[in-house]
Design an enzyme around this catalytic site. Structure first.
Site, PDB file in Angstrom:
ATOM      1  N   LEU A 133      -9.825   4.813   3.043  1.00 24.84           N
ATOM      2  CA  LEU A 133      -8.556   4.086   2.975  1.00 24.84           C
ATOM      3  C   LEU A 133      -8.887   2.591   3.027  1.00 24.84           C
ATOM      4  O   LEU A 133      -9.650   2.159   3.897  1.00 24.84           O
ATOM      5  CB  LEU A 133      -7.656   4.459   4.160  1.00 24.84           C
ATOM      6  CG  LEU A 133      -6.297   3.764   4.110  1.00 24.84           C
ATOM      7  CD1 LEU A 133      -5.400   4.411   3.061  1.00 24.84           C
ATOM      8  CD2 LEU A 133      -5.615   3.785   5.466  1.00 24.84           C
ATOM      9  N   ARG A 150       0.836  -1.206   0.000  1.00 23.28           N
ATOM     10  CA  ARG A 150       0.000   0.000   0.000  1.00 23.28           C
ATOM     11  C   ARG A 150       0.869   1.253   0.000  1.00 23.28           C
ATOM     12  O   ARG A 150       0.510   2.259  -0.632  1.00 23.28           O
ATOM     13  CB  ARG A 150      -0.951  -0.005   1.211  1.00 23.28           C
ATOM     14  CG  ARG A 150      -1.965   1.127   1.151  1.00 23.28           C
ATOM     15  CD  ARG A 150      -3.029   1.038   2.235  1.00 23.28           C
ATOM     16  NE  ARG A 150      -2.451   1.149   3.565  1.00 23.28           N
ATOM     17  CZ  ARG A 150      -3.126   0.985   4.692  1.00 23.28           C
ATOM     18  NH1 ARG A 150      -4.417   0.684   4.664  1.00 23.28           N
ATOM     19  NH2 ARG A 150      -2.531   1.098   5.863  1.00 23.28           N
ATOM     20  N   LYS A 154      -2.687   7.172   1.516  1.00 21.61           N
ATOM     21  CA  LYS A 154      -2.378   7.357   2.945  1.00 21.61           C
ATOM     22  C   LYS A 154      -1.362   8.487   3.092  1.00 21.61           C
ATOM     23  O   LYS A 154      -0.171   8.245   3.313  1.00 21.61           O
ATOM     24  CB  LYS A 154      -1.883   6.034   3.554  1.00 21.61           C
ATOM     25  CG  LYS A 154      -2.015   5.977   5.062  1.00 21.61           C
ATOM     26  CD  LYS A 154      -1.925   4.560   5.555  1.00 21.61           C
ATOM     27  CE  LYS A 154      -1.836   4.440   7.066  1.00 21.61           C
ATOM     28  NZ  LYS A 154      -2.962   4.994   7.813  1.00 21.61           N
ATOM     29  N   ARG A 196      10.828  26.214  -0.929  1.00 21.44           N
ATOM     30  CA  ARG A 196       9.366  26.100  -0.980  1.00 21.44           C
ATOM     31  C   ARG A 196       8.826  26.492  -2.345  1.00 21.44           C
ATOM     32  O   ARG A 196       9.017  27.627  -2.808  1.00 21.44           O
ATOM     33  CB  ARG A 196       8.732  26.974   0.109  1.00 21.44           C
ATOM     34  CG  ARG A 196       7.222  26.818   0.190  1.00 21.44           C
ATOM     35  CD  ARG A 196       6.614  27.597   1.352  1.00 21.44           C
ATOM     36  NE  ARG A 196       5.190  27.312   1.475  1.00 21.44           N
ATOM     37  CZ  ARG A 196       4.240  27.925   0.764  1.00 21.44           C
ATOM     38  NH1 ARG A 196       4.548  28.880  -0.092  1.00 21.44           N
ATOM     39  NH2 ARG A 196       2.973  27.591   0.934  1.00 21.44           N
TER      40      ARG A 196
HETATM   41  N1  PDD Z   1      -4.696   4.671  10.418  1.00 22.35           N
HETATM   42  N2  PDD Z   1      -8.906   4.627   7.551  1.00 22.35           N
HETATM   43  C1  PDD Z   1      -8.110   5.633   7.944  1.00 22.35           C
HETATM   44  C2  PDD Z   1      -8.503   7.018   7.580  1.00 22.35           C
HETATM   45  C3  PDD Z   1      -6.940   5.365   8.669  1.00 22.35           C
HETATM   46  O1  PDD Z   1      -6.142   6.381   9.046  1.00 22.35           O
HETATM   47  C4  PDD Z   1      -6.634   4.028   9.016  1.00 22.35           C
HETATM   48  C5  PDD Z   1      -5.397   3.651   9.789  1.00 22.35           C
HETATM   49  C6  PDD Z   1      -7.485   3.009   8.574  1.00 22.35           C
HETATM   50  C7  PDD Z   1      -7.210   1.559   8.854  1.00 22.35           C
HETATM   51  O2  PDD Z   1      -6.158   1.084   8.057  1.00 22.35           O
HETATM   52  P1  PDD Z   1      -5.236  -0.131   8.534  1.00 22.35           P
HETATM   53  O3  PDD Z   1      -6.173  -1.225   8.914  1.00 22.35           O
HETATM   54  O4  PDD Z   1      -4.431  -0.463   7.353  1.00 22.35           O
HETATM   55  O5  PDD Z   1      -4.442   0.371   9.703  1.00 22.35           O
HETATM   56  C8  PDD Z   1      -8.616   3.348   7.845  1.00 22.35           C
HETATM   57  C9  PDD Z   1      -3.444   4.425  11.074  1.00 22.35           C
HETATM   58  C10 PDD Z   1      -3.463   3.292  12.034  1.00 22.35           C
HETATM   59  C11 PDD Z   1      -2.919   5.719  11.663  1.00 22.35           C
HETATM   60  O6  PDD Z   1      -2.993   6.709  10.954  1.00 22.35           O
HETATM   61  O7  PDD Z   1      -2.397   5.734  12.781  1.00 22.35           O
END
Ligand code: PDD
Length: 287
Positions: A208, A52, A150, A100
Site C-alpha cells: 500500500l 487514495r 486499500k 448474495r
Molecule cells: N493501515 N500498509 C498497510 C498494509 C496498511 O494497512 C497501512 C495503513 C499502511 C500505511 O498507510 P498510511 O500511511 O496511509 O496510513 C501501509 C491503516 C492505518 C489501518 O488499516 O488501520
C-alpha cells in the site's frame, strides 16, 4: 457523551449502528477504506487519503451513487459530534446490499454503503511507545497480490498482527518469495543504513502506498536525508542502523527488534524519532 457513527445518511447511536447482513462488505469484503489521523483537531493529509480512496474505488470498479466531495463534511461532523481532538477517522465504502452473488449487483438499484466513524486515541501513550520503540517479527506475505488497493479484505493481516502479538511484538513485517520485506501487516516498513539513507520498498502493487510514507519522504527532503525506494531483505534489515514503521495510526514508530535481534542496542533511533517529531510540519492540516 454518547458516540455516534455515520451510516448511509444518518448519525446513529454507537450501539445501534449496524450494516445489513447482506452488505457486500460483510459477505465478500467488497469494500475499500481509509484511516485519517486527527491531531489537535486537524485532519492530517485528508485530501491525499481521499484521493487514495478514489483510486481504490476505481480499482474495484465501484462508482458510488454519492459524490466523494460530501465525505469531508461528514468527516468534520463525525469529529465534532464525537469530540475527537486526537485520534482517527475511519471511512468505508462498500458495493451496497444485494442478494448474495459473486457478480456485481446492478449499480442503479444498489446504492453504495458509506460508513464513517471518528475515535479518540491516547496521544500520550503513543508518544511513550515511540520513545521506547516497538518489536517486529517477520512472516511470509500471504496476502492477495493487490495490497496496493486499500480493501477491507484484511484476514491475512489480522492473523499476522495476532501472531506478532503472541510473540511480544507490535507488528509483523511481511516478506515475499525472494525474502524481501514488502511492508508491515498494517504499516509501511523502513530501514536506515550507516550512511543515514532511508530505504523502503517501492510503491508497486506489492504494498500500500502509504500517505504517511509520502509525508516521511517530504520530511526527509527537508532534512536533506536521502531516501531510496528499493526492496531490502530480512538480513539487511537486521544489520540496519535503525528501522521504523509508518501508518496514519502510528506516524513514524521506531523499531528496536526484528525477530528478537536488537537494532541500535534495542533503543529507538535518533533519525527515526527526529522524523516522527517533525512529521506534522510537512503535512497538510485540514480544520
Ligand atoms: N493501515 N500498509 C498497510 C498494509 C496498511 O494497512 C497501512 C495503513 C499502511 C500505511 O498507510 P498510511 O500511511 O496511509 O496510513 C501501509 C491503516 C492505518 C489501518 O488499516 O488501520
Amino acid at each position: 457523551m454518547s458516540r455516534t457513527i455515520y451510516v448511509n445518511g444518518s448519525y446513529q447511536p454507537y450501539d445501534q449502528a449496524t450494516l445489513h447482513v447482506e452488505d457486500r462488505a460483510t459477505l465478500f469484503s467488497d469494500s475499500v477504506y481509509e484511516v485519517v489521523e486527527i491531531k489537535n483537531g486537524n485532519l492530517i493529509d485528508q485530501q491525499d487519503h481521499l484521493d487514495r480512496l478514489a483510486r481504490s474505488l476505481n480499482e474495484i470498479s465501484l462508482t458510488p451513487d454519492f459524490s466523494l466531495n460530501t465525505i469531508p463534511f461528514i468527516i468534520r461532523e463525525s469529529v465534532r459530534r464525537n469530540r475527537v481532538r486526537n485520534g482517527m477517522v475511519y471511512i468505508q465504502v462498500s458495493r451496497g446490499v444485494a442478494k448474495r452473488d459473486f457478480i456485481f449487483p446492478n449499480p442503479d438499484m444498489t446504492p453504495a454503503t458509506l460508513i464513517i466513524f471518528a475515535r479518540s486515541s491516547n496521544f500520550i501513550a503513543k508518544e511513550v511507545q515511540a520513545s521506547k520503540g516497538i518489536k517486529v517479527i517477520t512472516m511470509p506475505d500471504i496476502r492477495w497480490k493487490r495490497p496496493d488497493i486499500k480493501t477491507t479484505g484484511l484476514l491475512a493481516s489480522v492473523l499476522a498482527r495476532q501472531t506478532a502479538k503472541g510473540q511480544g511484538a507490535a507488528e509483523a513485517w511481511l516478506y515475499d518469495e525472494n525474502g524481501f520485506i514488502t511492508e508491515g501487516a498494517a504499516s509501511n516498513a523502513w530501514i536506515i543504513n550507516e550512511q543515514d539513507e532511508l530505504i523502503t520498498h517501492p510503491a508497486t502493487t506489492a504494498i500500500l502506498k502509504g500517505i504517511t510514507r509520502e509525508g516521511v519522504m517530504r520530511a526527509a527532503k527537508q532534512l536533506q536525508l536521502t531516501y531510496i525506494e528499493r526492496p531490502f531483505t530480512i538480513e539487511e534489515a537486521k544489520q540496519a542502523k535503525e528501522a521504523f514503521i509508518t501508518a496514519a495510526t502510528n506516524l513514524v514508530m521506531p523499531v528496536t527488534h526484528i525477530d528478537g535481534d536488537p537494532l541500535n542496542n534495542g533503543q529507538s533511533g535518533a533519525v527515526s524519532l527526529r522524523l516522527r517529531h517533525i512529521f506534522h510540519e510537512f503535512a497538510q492540516l485540514t480544520k
